[in-house]
Design an enzyme around this catalytic site. Structure first.
Site, PDB file in Angstrom:
ATOM      1  N   HIS A 162      17.587 -37.306  -9.396  1.00 15.49           N
ATOM      2  CA  HIS A 162      16.898 -37.633  -8.145  1.00 15.49           C
ATOM      3  C   HIS A 162      15.433 -37.238  -8.193  1.00 15.49           C
ATOM      4  O   HIS A 162      14.775 -37.190  -7.158  1.00 15.49           O
ATOM      5  CB  HIS A 162      17.613 -36.966  -6.963  1.00 15.49           C
ATOM      6  CG  HIS A 162      19.047 -37.372  -6.868  1.00 15.49           C
ATOM      7  ND1 HIS A 162      19.427 -38.601  -6.383  1.00 15.49           N
ATOM      8  CD2 HIS A 162      20.182 -36.743  -7.262  1.00 15.49           C
ATOM      9  CE1 HIS A 162      20.755 -38.699  -6.462  1.00 15.49           C
ATOM     10  NE2 HIS A 162      21.229 -37.592  -7.000  1.00 15.49           N
TER      11      HIS A 162
ATOM     12  N   TRP B  76      -3.356  -2.502  -1.196  1.00 21.58           N
ATOM     13  CA  TRP B  76      -3.067  -3.880  -1.614  1.00 21.58           C
ATOM     14  C   TRP B  76      -3.804  -4.759  -0.599  1.00 21.58           C
ATOM     15  O   TRP B  76      -3.455  -4.771   0.580  1.00 21.58           O
ATOM     16  CB  TRP B  76      -1.571  -4.131  -1.562  1.00 21.58           C
ATOM     17  CG  TRP B  76      -1.104  -5.392  -2.191  1.00 21.58           C
ATOM     18  CD1 TRP B  76      -0.804  -5.597  -3.505  1.00 21.58           C
ATOM     19  CD2 TRP B  76      -0.832  -6.631  -1.534  1.00 21.58           C
ATOM     20  NE1 TRP B  76      -0.376  -6.887  -3.701  1.00 21.58           N
ATOM     21  CE2 TRP B  76      -0.383  -7.549  -2.506  1.00 21.58           C
ATOM     22  CE3 TRP B  76      -0.938  -7.071  -0.205  1.00 21.58           C
ATOM     23  CZ2 TRP B  76      -0.039  -8.858  -2.203  1.00 21.58           C
ATOM     24  CZ3 TRP B  76      -0.602  -8.380   0.087  1.00 21.58           C
ATOM     25  CH2 TRP B  76      -0.153  -9.253  -0.904  1.00 21.58           C
TER      26      TRP B  76
ATOM     27  N   GLU C 291      17.482 -17.623  -9.344  1.00 20.18           N
ATOM     28  CA  GLU C 291      17.039 -16.248  -9.547  1.00 20.18           C
ATOM     29  C   GLU C 291      16.384 -16.101 -10.931  1.00 20.18           C
ATOM     30  O   GLU C 291      15.365 -15.430 -11.078  1.00 20.18           O
ATOM     31  CB  GLU C 291      18.233 -15.291  -9.381  1.00 20.18           C
ATOM     32  CG  GLU C 291      17.960 -13.845  -9.701  1.00 20.18           C
ATOM     33  CD  GLU C 291      16.805 -13.211  -8.925  1.00 20.18           C
ATOM     34  OE1 GLU C 291      16.318 -13.809  -7.947  1.00 20.18           O
ATOM     35  OE2 GLU C 291      16.357 -12.123  -9.325  1.00 20.18           O
TER      36      GLU C 291
ATOM     37  N   LYS D 190       5.885  -4.394  -4.618  1.00 17.05           N
ATOM     38  CA  LYS D 190       7.326  -4.168  -4.661  1.00 17.05           C
ATOM     39  C   LYS D 190       7.955  -4.365  -3.292  1.00 17.05           C
ATOM     40  O   LYS D 190       9.036  -4.926  -3.166  1.00 17.05           O
ATOM     41  CB  LYS D 190       7.597  -2.743  -5.166  1.00 17.05           C
ATOM     42  CG  LYS D 190       9.077  -2.392  -5.267  1.00 17.05           C
ATOM     43  CD  LYS D 190       9.782  -3.237  -6.303  1.00 17.05           C
ATOM     44  CE  LYS D 190      11.270  -2.981  -6.365  1.00 17.05           C
ATOM     45  NZ  LYS D 190      11.974  -4.054  -7.106  1.00 17.05           N
TER      46      LYS D 190
ATOM     47  N   ASN E 114      -1.292   1.993   6.205  1.00 24.53           N
ATOM     48  CA  ASN E 114      -0.491   0.866   5.708  1.00 24.53           C
ATOM     49  C   ASN E 114      -0.169  -0.017   6.902  1.00 24.53           C
ATOM     50  O   ASN E 114       0.147   0.500   7.974  1.00 24.53           O
ATOM     51  CB  ASN E 114       0.835   1.357   5.127  1.00 24.53           C
ATOM     52  CG  ASN E 114       0.661   2.051   3.793  1.00 24.53           C
ATOM     53  OD1 ASN E 114      -0.430   2.090   3.247  1.00 24.53           O
ATOM     54  ND2 ASN E 114       1.748   2.601   3.275  1.00 24.53           N
ATOM     55  N   GLY E 115      -0.173  -1.323   6.710  1.00 22.54           N
ATOM     56  CA  GLY E 115       0.169  -2.223   7.806  1.00 22.54           C
ATOM     57  C   GLY E 115      -1.031  -3.079   8.193  1.00 22.54           C
ATOM     58  O   GLY E 115      -2.007  -3.188   7.436  1.00 22.54           O
TER      59      GLY E 115
ATOM     60  N   ARG F 181       4.510  -0.003  -6.299  1.00 22.03           N
ATOM     61  CA  ARG F 181       4.543  -0.830  -5.096  1.00 22.03           C
ATOM     62  C   ARG F 181       3.503  -1.947  -5.137  1.00 22.03           C
ATOM     63  O   ARG F 181       3.569  -2.874  -4.339  1.00 22.03           O
ATOM     64  CB  ARG F 181       4.313   0.041  -3.872  1.00 22.03           C
ATOM     65  CG  ARG F 181       5.340   1.142  -3.726  1.00 22.03           C
ATOM     66  CD  ARG F 181       5.011   2.039  -2.573  1.00 22.03           C
ATOM     67  NE  ARG F 181       5.071   1.313  -1.324  1.00 22.03           N
ATOM     68  CZ  ARG F 181       6.167   1.139  -0.602  1.00 22.03           C
ATOM     69  NH1 ARG F 181       7.288   1.665  -1.006  1.00 22.03           N
ATOM     70  NH2 ARG F 181       6.143   0.462   0.517  1.00 22.03           N
TER      71      ARG F 181
ATOM     72  N   LYS G  37      12.544 -14.852 -11.691  1.00 23.32           N
ATOM     73  CA  LYS G  37      12.247 -13.722 -12.579  1.00 23.32           C
ATOM     74  C   LYS G  37      11.186 -14.124 -13.589  1.00 23.32           C
ATOM     75  O   LYS G  37      10.230 -13.410 -13.817  1.00 23.32           O
ATOM     76  CB  LYS G  37      13.540 -13.305 -13.295  1.00 23.32           C
ATOM     77  CG  LYS G  37      13.824 -11.883 -13.455  1.00 23.32           C
ATOM     78  CD  LYS G  37      14.113 -11.049 -12.239  1.00 23.32           C
ATOM     79  CE  LYS G  37      13.440 -11.391 -10.967  1.00 23.32           C
ATOM     80  NZ  LYS G  37      13.947 -10.857  -9.762  1.00 23.32           N
TER      81      LYS G  37
ATOM     82  N   GLU H 289       7.628 -14.680 -11.934  1.00 21.12           N
ATOM     83  CA  GLU H 289       6.886 -13.544 -11.385  1.00 21.12           C
ATOM     84  C   GLU H 289       6.364 -12.591 -12.448  1.00 21.12           C
ATOM     85  O   GLU H 289       5.338 -11.957 -12.234  1.00 21.12           O
ATOM     86  CB  GLU H 289       7.690 -12.808 -10.312  1.00 21.12           C
ATOM     87  CG  GLU H 289       8.843 -11.977 -10.779  1.00 21.12           C
ATOM     88  CD  GLU H 289       9.486 -11.187  -9.628  1.00 21.12           C
ATOM     89  OE1 GLU H 289      10.706 -11.063  -9.638  1.00 21.12           O
ATOM     90  OE2 GLU H 289       8.761 -10.703  -8.739  1.00 21.12           O
TER      91      GLU H 289
ATOM     92  N   CYS I  15       0.823  -1.213   0.000  1.00 15.29           N
ATOM     93  CA  CYS I  15       0.000   0.000   0.000  1.00 15.29           C
ATOM     94  C   CYS I  15       0.855   1.260   0.000  1.00 15.29           C
ATOM     95  O   CYS I  15       2.009   1.231   0.428  1.00 15.29           O
ATOM     96  CB  CYS I  15      -0.872   0.019   1.241  1.00 15.29           C
ATOM     97  SG  CYS I  15      -1.762  -1.490   1.539  1.00 15.29           S
TER      98      CYS I  15
END
Ligand code: M6R
Length: 607
Positions: free
Chosen positions: A506, A75, A483, A602, A99-100, A27, A487, A490, A2
């Site tokens: 395996h 968000w 990584e 973000k 926010n939170g 964000r 990428k 997402e 948020c």
């Protein structure tokens, strides 16, 4: 996640609030809203589900020239993304953005009488709680906020206005950032300094447990226990160019392409190539303290975790008698892990605000272990709470997918490892090759990006049809492969997973069929022959393989991306550039939102 903005001054509040919210779009959010208060005590509350353009459409029919207001991008945490759940929330004459997470909101809600709740949010409970202290003139606005916050358990950054007082705005923080921008006859509020860029260079970062009463030309800060706080005004270093696309179609591509320069910033003043040595001032550890280190814990989430894994592989190659454990913050914070004496923890975070990473930092500090931040955002909570640190200085990273931060985090940690090795008396002939390659990296990154981007774009188009991808590597190429897979998944929403080449037999080898393609990172000189055998095993089972390598290879694979470089040690970092470009171009081919992938934020400031 948020975002919060606020304004009190002489300009039209709506204008700053909307432009500020747009700056915070990166964000991640799913609804937005603003409330402004007029001089004659009328509030205009406009909220919309979805993107800010939806809010702007509504605002176009409700233009106001009010000089005070608050705004928010939400968000969703409590309750679905909807107009009703969007902030600001109203209770009586109180309007509040948050926010939170208010953890005890159900208990508080049960106690609150006389407010008819419209949303499913914890934030509306906080608004009603503030109003319960404010209505009937019981407390002035700031004291009503303080009374309410004393009852709250959880995290918050809040901004509050009252319809009864169009000159005052109250902000407070605990665990969620808030910045106050000091302007000329105006004061601006944001949860992230990027919203203030271009308006003012002067900022006050609130600390946890502080609350501020803000007017257009005054800022009064105190703690929740009413102790006055003298504000420290800091300079906002970011400039407008750094938060604009600068001719690129997307921030993701801009940030990938920026890496030669962003890494050069990370290295600035820290390398002495002639002596083959590294000098880092920020960690603040003496030679004796560095010599004593026997154990490194590296903590991060997502990309920062992968950076820690890769750096760990490097550091253990040149630092004797040291053990390294790289951990996922959301797991580590709840583990009963024993931290041996003579440990140092590296706390890795681009944003410096990630809730799980911050929680680990606090836990680790409680145990008396020294903490060193590897952080990008200057003045962020993690940067302020660590015992020492090394900023990576890559500038604002706007795209949700982290790219330039990864490269610089790895190298910043390797440089920290080199300072330990130097203090422990490791021969300079062992360390100098690392320093030499690091010094060359920015230029090698530039060459790699320039020489491969177009080929990668062409190849990527052919793989956009797949739903599944396997990334493969060994040794330092393995965390690089992890990584790469993150990428791709997402931004392109493909199911991408990474495996150490040696693990194929395996289990994962069973996956290989026409639903999958494989991306293999095969660096010269790093268990090269073994990786080639593994590539052959996949090919023998009909794999659709792309090999990224800096060596000649003689194999019938679908595609080879050849990197021409003089580097060997850090070749996997160059290979990761190919993964970044590949993820970008696949996603563009699929037509998805590259910079703001669905469901993601973000900066993950809630658990
Ligand atoms: O700001 P941080 O570095 O603490 O963020 C950690 C992760 O949330 C972040 O790296 C995330 O995994 C990225 N979206 C990956 O591209």
């Amino acid at each position: 996640m948020c975002g919060i903005v606020g304004y009190v001054g002489e300009r039209k509040a709506q204008d700053f609030l909307v432009s500020g919210l747009k700056r915070l779009e990166y964000r991640g959010y799913d609804s937005a809203g603003i409330a402004t208060v007029s001089k004659d005590n009328k509030t205009t509350l406009i909220r919309a589900k979805g993107k800010i353009v939806n809010l702007e459409e509504k605002l176009a029919k409700n233009k106001r020239d009010d000089h005070i207001g608050i705004g928010h991008t939400r968000w969703a945490t409590h309750g679905e993304p909807s107009e009703t759940n969007a902030h600001p929330h109203q209770a009586g004459s109180i309007f509040l953005v948050h926010n939170g997470i208010i953890e005890n909101y159900k208990d508080l809600k049960a106690e609150l009488k006389g407010h008819e709740f419209k949303s499913e949010t914890d934030t509306e409970v906080l608004a009603a709680l503030v109003n319960s202290f404010y209505k009937d003139g019981k407390y002035p606005l700031i004291n009503a906020v303080v009374q309410a916050l004393k009852l709250v358990k959880g995290t918050y950054g809040i901004a509050v206005v009252s319809e009864k007082n169009p000159d005052e705005l109250v902000v407070a923080r605990s665990g969620s950032p808030l910045v106050i921008g000091v302007g000329n006859n105006e004061t601006l509020i944001a949860s992230d300094a990027s919203a203030l860029v271009g308006h003012t260079k002067k900022a006050i970062y609130l600390n946890d447990g502080e609350v501020a009463l803000v007017t257009k030309n005054s800022i009064e800060i105190k703690t929740l226990n009413a102790e006055p706080v003298s504000a420290k005004v800091e300079e906002i270093e970011t400039n407008l160019a750094a938060i604009q696309k600068g001719g690129y179609d997307h921030f993701l591509l801009k940030e990938i392409m920026e890496q030669p320069d962003s890494l050069a910033e990370t290295l600035r003043g820290r390398l002495n190539v002639k002596d083959g040595t590294v000098r880092l001032g920020g960690p603040g550890l003496s030679e004796a303290e560095l010599r004593k280190i026997k154990h490194l814990i590296i903590v991060g989430c997502g990309t920062a975790y992968h950076a820690g894994l890769l750096a760990g592989y490097y550091i253990e190659k040149f630092t004797p008698e040291i053990t390294i454990e790289t951990v996922i913050a959301s797991e580590y914070r709840y583990r009963d892990a024993y931290i041996p004496k003579d440990s140092v923890a590296l706390i890795v975070s681009q944003s410096g605000e990630t809730a799980d990473t911050l929680a680990c930092l606090r836990e680790i500090k409680k145990q008396g272990t020294k903490t060193i931040g590897i952080v990008n955002v200057i003045g962020s909570t993690i940067a302020r709470e660590v015992d020492g640190g090394t900023y990576v200085h890559v500038g604002p990273e706007i795209s949700v997918a982290s790219t330039k931060a990864f490269t610089s985090q790895v190298i910043a940690m390797v440089m920290f490892g080199l300072t330990i090795a130097q203090a422990k008396g490791v021969k300079s002939s062992t360390l100098a090759p690392y320093v030499k390659e690091i010094a060359k990296l920015p230029e090698e990154i530039r060459k790699t990006l320039d020489s491969t981007a177009e080929d990668v774009r062409k190849i990527a188009k052919d793989y956009a049809k797949y739903d599944h991808a396997i990334y493969l590597g060994r040794d330092t190429a393995y965390p690089a492969a992890m990584e790469g897979a993150l990428k791709l998944k997402e931004v392109s929403y493909m199911d991408a997973n990474a495996y150490a080449f040696g693990e194929l037999k395996h289990g994962p080898l069973a996956l290989v069929d026409d639903r999958f393609f494989e991306m293999a990172l095969v660096p010269k000189g790093i268990l090269f022959e073994k990786s080639i055998s593994n590539v052959q095993e996949v090919l023998a089972r009909g794999g659709h393989m792309i090999v990224v390598t800096n060596s000649e290879i003689d194999l019938e694979v679908e595609n080879v991306v050849k990197i021409t470089t003089s580097l060997e040690i850090f070749a996997p970092l160059l290979m990761n550039l190919i993964s970044q470009l590949f993820a970008y171009y696949v996603t563009v081919a699929k037509g998805y939102n590259v910079d703001q992938p669905r469901n993601l934020a973000k900066s993950v400031t809630v658990e």
